[in-house]
Design an enzyme around this catalytic site. Structure first.
Site, PDB file in Angstrom:
ATOM      1  N   ARG A  84       6.236   1.229 -10.823  1.00 55.84           N
ATOM      2  CA  ARG A  84       7.449   1.666 -10.138  1.00 55.84           C
ATOM      3  C   ARG A  84       7.758   0.725  -9.005  1.00 55.84           C
ATOM      4  NH1 ARG A  84       7.743   8.011  -8.854  1.00 55.84           N
ATOM      5  NH2 ARG A  84       7.277   8.803 -10.940  1.00 55.84           N
ATOM      6  N   ASP A 110       9.885  -0.618  -5.990  1.00 55.06           N
ATOM      7  CA  ASP A 110      10.780   0.056  -5.051  1.00 55.06           C
ATOM      8  C   ASP A 110      12.155  -0.602  -4.993  1.00 55.06           C
ATOM      9  OD1 ASP A 110       9.797   2.284  -3.845  1.00 55.06           O
ATOM     10  OD2 ASP A 110       8.554   1.158  -2.431  1.00 55.06           O
ATOM     11  N   ARG A 161       2.950  -4.068   0.343  1.00 59.35           N
ATOM     12  CA  ARG A 161       3.737  -4.243   1.565  1.00 59.35           C
ATOM     13  C   ARG A 161       2.932  -3.842   2.803  1.00 59.35           C
ATOM     14  NH1 ARG A 161       8.963  -1.097  -0.163  1.00 59.35           N
ATOM     15  NH2 ARG A 161       9.435  -1.351   2.056  1.00 59.35           N
TER      16      ARG A 161
END
Lengths: 251, 251
Positions: free
Chosen positions: B50, B52, B197
């Site tokens: 997934r 972002d 991140r």
């Protein structure tokens, strides 16, 4: 009035070229709005060339006159806070009173980028011309070099602007490959309207076997635009270098 | 029903991530619309992760089941004509019935790009994190390597998804510089939400002197998200490689 020169970079995708127009958003007008806010007075810019809609610049020089007392080294940061991220002022210098970004420019280099791969690359959209058929960069380089020298380039320009002469000197014009990316670099003392894109289209014609590198002198002699290749799309074109007597502006 | 795997690239700037959502445009939904047109029936895709909103992919694998008889090698071209240019299907393969793009994935590599220059670059907007203060890539590399190995990574994830375990194995995590572009590459058997991140934010904290590379094992042991650095912005993040037993899908 001080005369200030700016060094800029811009991604031209969102703009209808450099030059101020009545109805469309341009780089000059966007920059002038930012400069006017910083200088506290209306500002008019002169650019080093009229890049077309969708054309980019990695190193562009513009100048403007102002009575504002803002220190020249503060201008880049101040202007950048007032303009969108796709235009960046890299440096500002106070220049001679008679400096003019276009008139004082000695020569310029444009780079035309071609993404030559069977499959499109989403990161090159509007940034390189996608060309899926394998290109022979050696044939292209030979064709490119045929444009070098002092010639009448009427056969590789679009009509639409008035110029006194269509004779220019190309100092170098060559093609190199780096993986899937081809670059045509051309440096001249001046460029006619759409000249780099027409040269690129002609070099691509040579790669496609539609003409031979040795036909190029004949095409130039003819002055006939219809004998050369088509105008390549704008997204692959970048102004990459400029030269002035004031060497601070060169890059 | 055939099971088809696709290899994709996408520029994630315009999308609210991979996963289908009710109100926002996502990569999966855009791709499914194109696939449904090509297959002549509704198609649902499973992606390898997934990503972002704003995150990119240079090599992404998805699979779908279809009763369409379209030859598999025609799928890339056919789908690409039905989807926007910022998503590209590079290849399609018929895969084993039990293949699942996320469940069958052995490991993945993400690359986080930082544009480290005093002056912003308009060509890196939404594509690399602009960081104007000079970064020491050696300190960053030492901090990055402290994440390698099998650890509980709860301290470097955002809460928001349910996972059975927060233990993962990082095979490599390092930082290299190429001119003004820094790259953090991290390869693991799985990633927690926002993990790359958060690792990047922590490595940047080390470069800023806000923590030391040797603090990282302590932070991981604590499981405390507030001790690690902030979550770096999405535009710098790219999924760059994936590994499956079916080696045709690797890149």
């Amino acid at each position: 009035m001080r005369n200030i020169a700016l060094i800029l970079m811009y991604n031209g995708t969102a703009y209808h070229g450099w030059q101020v127009q009545k109805t469309e958003v341009t780089v000059a007008q966007t920059l002038e709005r930012g400069l006017s806010m910083v200088c506290g007075e209306p500002v008019k810019c002169t650019g080093c060339g009229r890049t077309d809609a969708g054309v980019h610049a990695e190193h562009y020089v513009a100048n403007f006159r102002t009575s504002s007392r803002i220190p020249v080294d503060r201008i880049p940061f101040a202007v950048n806070t007032h303009i969108p991220e796709d235009i960046v002022v890299k440096a500002a210098y106070e220049v001679a009173e008679d400096f003019n970004a276009i008139g004082s420019c000695i020569r310029k280099e444009y780079t035309y980028r071609i993404y030559n791969s069977r499959i499109k690359n989403p990161f090159y959209v509007d940034r390189a011309y996608f060309y899926p058929k394998r290109l022979d960069e050696q044939v292209m380089d030979r064709a490119a070099r045929a444009f070098e020298g002092t010639h009448d380039f009427a056969a590789v320009r679009s009509v639409g602007t008035n110029v006194r002469s269509t004779v220019r000197t190309i100092y170098y014009c060559h093609v190199t490959r780096n993986g899937e990316l081809l670059e045509l670099k051309v440096c001249a003392n001046g460029f006619l309207y759409n000249m780099v894109r027409a040269i690129t289209g002609t070099v691509l014609y040579a790669a496609e076997g539609k003409l031979k590198p040795e036909d190029i002198p004949v095409i130039l002699d003819s002055g006939n635009r219809t004998l050369a290749g088509p105008t390549a799309p704008p997204g692959g074109l970048y102004l990459t270098r400029v030269w002035y007597e004031d060497e601070r502006l060169n890059g």
